[in-house]
Each structure stands twice: as structure tokens, then as C-alpha cells.
Design an enzyme around this catalytic site. Structure first.
Site, PDB file in Angstrom:
ATOM      1  N   CYS A 298       6.203  -0.382  -6.250  1.00 36.56           N
ATOM      2  CA  CYS A 298       5.481   0.756  -6.852  1.00 36.56           C
ATOM      3  C   CYS A 298       6.402   1.936  -7.159  1.00 36.56           C
ATOM      4  CB  CYS A 298       4.329   1.174  -5.938  1.00 36.56           C
ATOM      5  SG  CYS A 298       4.827   1.882  -4.339  1.00 36.56           S
ATOM      6  N   HIS A 346       2.145   4.437  -1.528  1.00 38.27           N
ATOM      7  CA  HIS A 346       1.905   3.826  -2.840  1.00 38.27           C
ATOM      8  C   HIS A 346       1.855   4.914  -3.901  1.00 38.27           C
ATOM      9  CE1 HIS A 346       0.850   0.623  -5.565  1.00 38.27           C
ATOM     10  NE2 HIS A 346      -0.153   1.342  -6.044  1.00 38.27           N
ATOM     11  N   HIS A 358       0.573   0.823 -12.433  1.00 41.27           N
ATOM     12  CA  HIS A 358       1.270   0.715 -11.147  1.00 41.27           C
ATOM     13  C   HIS A 358       1.594  -0.741 -10.841  1.00 41.27           C
ATOM     14  CE1 HIS A 358      -2.447  -0.194  -8.399  1.00 41.27           C
ATOM     15  NE2 HIS A 358      -2.691  -0.594  -9.637  1.00 41.27           N
TER      16      HIS A 358
END
Length: 386
Positions: A298, A346, A358
Site C-alpha cells: 500500500c 494502510h 490502493h
């Protein structure tokens, strides 16, 4: 942990971001968590489908958190290895200088041997444990020639500098060993969590996998609905702001609105480049520790996207969250970074209308989806990086 290791940021929320009582598991809605809490094992002793799903999600979350720690350790290791290589090169260079200084003093000793003189006792000096103490004797220093004194001073200087650099290199090697240990630990943690998740999923029946797919579909539909609501709110706010700006400009003229407009336009240009890059990566696999071009985790994706726009971001989510201006979710603009979970493990690149691009988790691919993919409660903050 050692003092040199970076502490992680606290879970303080930005203004406008709702603070949950507890962070939920990745891809787990509030309703599902409630259902999971009350779910009982099946009659044959096997965990219920809800229990398995929650456990798998938890394992993926833990793996992603460990991935960010791995990324941080990998970055520290790379920097420390470069530092050690530089130091070792410096030590080698200084050792060469020391050897040349020793050779010059040795030439004096050879001359003494040929002539039979005893001044200075260079051979004794070369064998001394502390050459500086040896030459601090005033009666000896007074009998040295100017050239000999220069050679002695050079030797003592080179010896002291070389010893100091060797000690610094030794300490740097110890630090490198520690960061390598951190790297191995983080890597082992990621691998163990992923292996445990795969094992749980492998035990599901075909019917259970079908049910899981249906739950995921319903979750995505709910996330899309909430994204649409946010898009309407942001559009309404933009219209209201435009109306206020128009009314204000008709009554008075100042330099501030023009300056703000110029800044917004510059950001929008960079953000468009970052989003275009991120969109071009859709379909590429999530691979922990990866920074492209074939795969990403990510933070590797968000870093690469903004690099394409000419903005340098740190490697990990822990550092990226402090590399810009925090804004409220209602004020999020395309290009902003949306961070998730209390441990900030994240991140996604906001594309507008409640959506983001993402790299979701191990086993998944880069995709564009609602920022509510795991529920509203897991949204930590929004940061504008440029």
C-alpha cells in the site's frame, strides 16, 4: 528496543475524522463484527464461517502491519549498510595513510642501522604500545630533525584517526546487525500470518466460499453507497463555497483568493499526475515490501504515485502520515492520502467521490474502490502531501 529505532506515531485522530472505540479488522463491517461476536462454533467443533472470516481478516491486518515494519526496517538497513560501507572505505584509506607514515619512519630506522646512529630510536618507536607517549619525552623530541618531527606527527595523527574510525565503524556494524534482526523478525511475522490465513481458507468448503463471496459483495455495495453519500456532501459544500466566493469577490477584491486559487490549481495538477500513475497500476498484485513496477504494497503504491508527480514521500505509512497537511474527510480532494486503522498501517490515494486507489492486502490486486471498503470506523485521517 534500541534508542536509535524510530517510535511509531500515536493514534491521535485528525479534526473531522471520527475516532472509533476500537479499530475493526480489515474488510470487516460493524454488522459483521457483531454477528461474529455472537457466532458459535458448528456442532462438529469447527469454527463458524463468521469466525473464520474474522480470523482471516485479522491475520491479513497483522500481516499488513508487519509489512510496514518490514518496510521501515528495510529502509533503515539500506541506509545503515551505505553508512557502514562508507566508513569501511574511510578506514581502508586511513589505514593506507598510516602504513605510508609507518614506512617513512621505517626509512629513518634503516638509515640509523646503516650509519650506526641511535637518534632517534625509530625502531623502538614503531614497537611502542603508545607512540605518542614515546615521543612526548622532551629529550628525545629535541634531538629530532624537522623532517623526522613531521613524520612522527603525521604518524601519530594517522594512527589516532584510524583507531577512531575503526571504533565508529564497529558501532555502525552493531547497528546494522540490529536493523537486520528487525528485518528478519518482521519478515518472519508477515510470512507466518499469511501462512495461517491460507491454512484457514484452505479448510473452507465450496459452499462456505460462496457465502463469503456473497458477504463481500454486500459489503462492497454498502461501501459504494456511503461513498456516493460523501460525494454528494462534497459537491454541495463545493457549490456553497463557490457561491460564497462569488459573492465575496463582487463586494471586495483582495490578493488572498487569487493566491489560494493558484495554490489549489498547482496541487490539482500534481494530484492529477499521481492519480494517473496509480490508475495505471490497477490490476497489479499486492506484494508485501514491493515498490513497483510490477507489484506494490500500500505505501509503496502511494509513494510511487506521488513520485510520478514530482513529490518525494517517505517509504512507510508511519512517515507518510506526517508528510503533509491533515484535512478533514469532508474536505478531501483527489490526490490526498487516506490512512486507515489506529496503527496507521494502510493507505490509499483518494480519487474523489469517496473513492480511492490502493493495494488492498496480500492475495489482492491494486484496485479502485470506496474508502469505506472496511467500514467508516477504520478511517484514521486524510493528509494532503503537496
Amino acid at each position: 528496543m534500541a534508542s536509535h529505532r524510530r517510535s511509531r506515531p500515536s493514534a491521535t485522530r485528525a479534526a473531522g475524522i471520527r475516532t472509533p472505540a476500537l479499530a475493526t479488522a480489515a474488510l470487516t463491517s460493524v454488522a459483521l463484527l457483531s454477528q461474529t461476536a455472537d457466532a458459535a462454533p458448528s456442532e462438529d467443533g469447527r469454527p463458524s464461517l463468521e469466525e473464520v472470516e474474522k480470523k482471516v481478516d485479522d491475520l491479513y491486518r497483522q500481516a499488513e502491519s508487519a509489512t510496514e515494519k518490514y518496510d521501515a526496517a528495510k529502509e533503515r538497513t539500506g541506509k545503515q549498510r551505505k553508512r557502514v560501507d562508507t566508513m569501511l572505505g574511510d578506514v581502508a584509506e586511513r589505514t593506507d595513510r598510516l602504513n605510508r607514515a609507518r614506512e617513512e619512519l621505517g626509512s629513518f630506522a634503516a638509515a640509523q642501522y646503516r650509519t650506526g646512529t641511535e637518534v632517534p630510536r625509530t625502531a623502538t618507536f614503531l614497537l611502542a604500545n603508545d607512540p605518542q607517549d614515546y615521543f612526548d619525552q622532551s629529550q628525545l623530541m629535541n634531538r629530532l630533525t624537522s623532517r623526522q618531527k613531521d613524520a612522527v606527527d603525521d604518524y601519530v595523527t594517522q594512527q589516532s584517526a584510524t583507531m577512531r574510525k575503526r571504533q565508529e565503524a564497529a558501532r555502525s556494524l552493531e547497528t546494522l546487525t540490529e536493523t537486520q534482526d528487525d528485518l528478519r523478525t518482521a519478515k518472519a511475522t508477515v510470512q507466518s500470518k499469511l501462512a495461517a490465513a491460507r491454512q484457514l481458507l484452505s479448510k473452507l468448503t465450496a459452499e462456505e466460499k460462496t457465502r463469503l463471496a456473497q458477504i463481500e459483495k454486500e459489503r462492497q455495495e454498502e461501501a459504494a453507497r456511503k461513498a456516493a453519500e460523501l460525494a454528494k456532501q462534497q459537491a454541495a459544500a463545493a457549490r456553497q463555497e463557490a457561491a460564497s466566493s462569488s459573492a465575496g469577490s463582487s463586494s471586495s477584491a483582495t490578493s488572498s483568493p487569487a493566491s489560494s486559487s493558484s495554490s489549489d490549481a498547482a496541487y490539482a495538477t500534481k494530484a492529477a499526475k499521481a492519480i494517473a500513475f496509480a490508475r495505471a497500476q490497477i490490476g497489479k498484485p499486492y506484494v508485501w515490501g514491493a515498490t513497483g513496477p510490477g507489484s506494490y504494497d500500500c505505501s509503496g503504491l502511494s509513494q510511487a504515485a506521488w513520485k510520478a508527480a514530482g513529490v518525494s514521500l517517505p517509504r512507510t505509512t508511519y512517515d507518510q502520515v506526517t508528510s503533509g497537511t491533515t484535512v478533514s474527510l469532508a474536505d478531501a480532494q483527489p490526490g490526498d492520502l487516506v490512512f486507515f486503522y489506529d496503527d496507521i498501517s494502510h493507505v490509499g490515494v483518494y480519487t474523489g467521490n469517496g473513492m480511492m486507489i490502493h493495494a488492498p492486502k496480500p492475495g489482492a490486486y491494486v484496485r479502485e474502490e470506496s474508502i469505506y471498503y472496511g467500514g467508516e470506523s477504520i478511517i484514521h485521517s486524510v493528509v494532503r502531501p503537496a
